[in-house]
Design an enzyme around this catalytic site. Structure first.
Site, short mmCIF file in Angstrom:
data_model
loop_
_atom_site.label_atom_id
_atom_site.label_comp_id
_atom_site.label_asym_id
_atom_site.label_seq_id
_atom_site.Cartn_x
_atom_site.Cartn_y
_atom_site.Cartn_z
CE LYS A 214 -1.73 1.84 3.70
NZ LYS A 214 -1.56 3.29 3.39
CG HIS A 238 -0.23 6.86 4.85
ND1 HIS A 238 0.48 5.72 4.94
CD2 HIS A 238 -0.64 7.29 6.21
CE1 HIS A 238 0.25 5.31 6.18
NE2 HIS A 238 -0.22 6.42 6.97
CG ASP A 269 -6.25 4.65 0.01
OD1 ASP A 269 -5.42 5.47 -0.56
OD2 ASP A 269 -5.62 4.09 0.93
N GLY A 270 -8.22 6.98 -1.43
CA GLY A 270 -7.95 8.44 -1.21
C GLY A 270 -9.08 9.31 -1.63
N GLY A 292 -11.54 5.00 4.09
CA GLY A 292 -10.92 5.18 5.60
C GLY A 292 -11.88 6.32 6.29
NE ARG A 293 -8.75 12.09 6.57
CZ ARG A 293 -7.83 11.98 5.70
NH1 ARG A 293 -8.03 11.36 4.43
NH2 ARG A 293 -6.75 12.50 5.98
#
Length: 350
Positions: A214, A238, A269-270, A292-293
């Site tokens: 990753k 990240h 992701d992102g 994620g968030r």
């Protein structure tokens, strides 16, 4: 009364006061904290770039077709998943969330919530042993339906942690190579470092589990991952938390996927906030996406049930987006559903 995403987000807003505003648009522009916290590193440009890179793509609506039923299912790392949306590795509750949620509680929410929704979640690592311990414990409780992600530590230490992942029954294991410069590790006296192709090959050969790297943001690194025998890469910066002023992942994903997509599984992701964002990432070359968030907010406000609700809402949104772009299954999703904007026409190669 059953919890809803609205009530879950409102509870999270209260619990995260001073850490995260739980904004209607999670784009990094109002983050009260950077790292540690929920924001991006430095100026926060990398976090914001993830969101703007996705927004630079539009989708072509198609409603005259026979693709009336949407199948979101896929197989990934030997597992049948209900949809191509996974939980990203979010850890460090004591530091990033100021202890307002326990590390085991956070890991269980991500892993069990994703498993209940028919998907998978990654778990994290860090300077405190409790981070890896909590993730592995949650994965074991979920019958192995989870993927621990290890910091780019010394090779022998990585292999030792992989053995623990194997014992927990994990379906795959990852290394977040983009954590090679994280100061929280070095300040704790724990080595993190960039890895060579030879080092990756040695780690990959030490386990029968699929190895995921990753933090891949260039074709050169993607090709190095292939040469090292990795099973998958995550195109990721990240979450904008490692290096300031990097491009958004959606800006670099097409070139990376075009270069190595038939040789390795490409994830990304992102900045993914909706099913339409998922659709864009898939059309740009990702096999599945990590979130994620939004899941962190759901976990803090509603535990595993909150994570499941958030994942299912994203999947429902994806199904609608697929129907309105003429896609019956994931195989129908490709560059043709995207519309270039003036912002990205010159740099896009798809």
């Amino acid at each position: 009364m059953p919890a809803t995403l609205v009530s879950i987000r409102e509870r999270a807003r209260v619990l995260l006061d001073g850490i995260c505003h739980v904004c209607p648009a999670c784009d990094g522009r109002r983050c009260p904290t950077g790292v540690p916290g929920m924001g991006g590193t430095g100026t926060g440009a990398s976090f914001r770039n993830n969101v703007t890179a996705l927004a630079a793509w539009q989708v072509n609506m198609r409603v005259l077709h026979d693709r009336k039923d949407q199948d979101l299912g896929l197989r990934l790392f030997g597992q049948k998943l209900a949809f191509p949306i996974l939980g990203a590795a979010v850890a460090g509750a004591r530091v990033n969330f100021q202890g307002r949620l326990g590390e085991e509680e956070l890991a269980r929410a991500f892993v069990l919530g994703a498993a209940e929704a028919g998907s998978l979640s990654l778990t994290g690592d860090g300077p405190l042993p409790e981070l890896m311990d909590a993730g592995l414990k949650a994965i074991k409780a979920a019958g192995g339906r989870g993927i621990p992600v290890i910091k780019p530590r010394e090779d022998g230490e990585i292999v030792s942690l992989i053995r623990r992942a194997e014992d927990a029954g994990a379906v795959a294991v990852g290394i977040d190579v983009d954590a090679a410069g994280l100061v929280n590790m070095t300040r704790a006296g724990q080595l993190v470092e960039p890895k060579t192709v030879e080092q990756i090959a040695g780690i990959a050969a030490a386990t029968s589990l699929p190895l995921i790297l990753k933090g891949i943001m260039t074709v050169a690194d993607a090709e190095a991952a292939v040469a090292g025998g990795a099973a998958a890469i995550v195109v990721s910066n990240h979450g904008g938390r490692a290096l300031d002023h990097t491009p958004g992942t959606a800006a670099v994903l097409p070139e990376i996927a075009a270069a190595v997509g038939d040789k390795i599984t490409v994830l990304a992701d992102g900045g993914v906030r909706s099913g339409v964002d998922v659709l864009k990432m898939l059309a740009l070359g990702a096999r599945a996406v990590l979130v994620g968030r939004p899941l962190a907010i759901a976990a803090i406000g509603g535990g595993a049930a909150g994570v499941r609700l958030q994942l299912e809402a994203l999947a429902d949104d994806l199904a609608v987006a697929m129907r309105l772009t003429g896609c019956g299954d994931l195989g129908d999703i490709g560059p043709g559903i995207l519309a270039r904007t003036k912002l990205n026409m010159q740099n896009s190669k798809i």
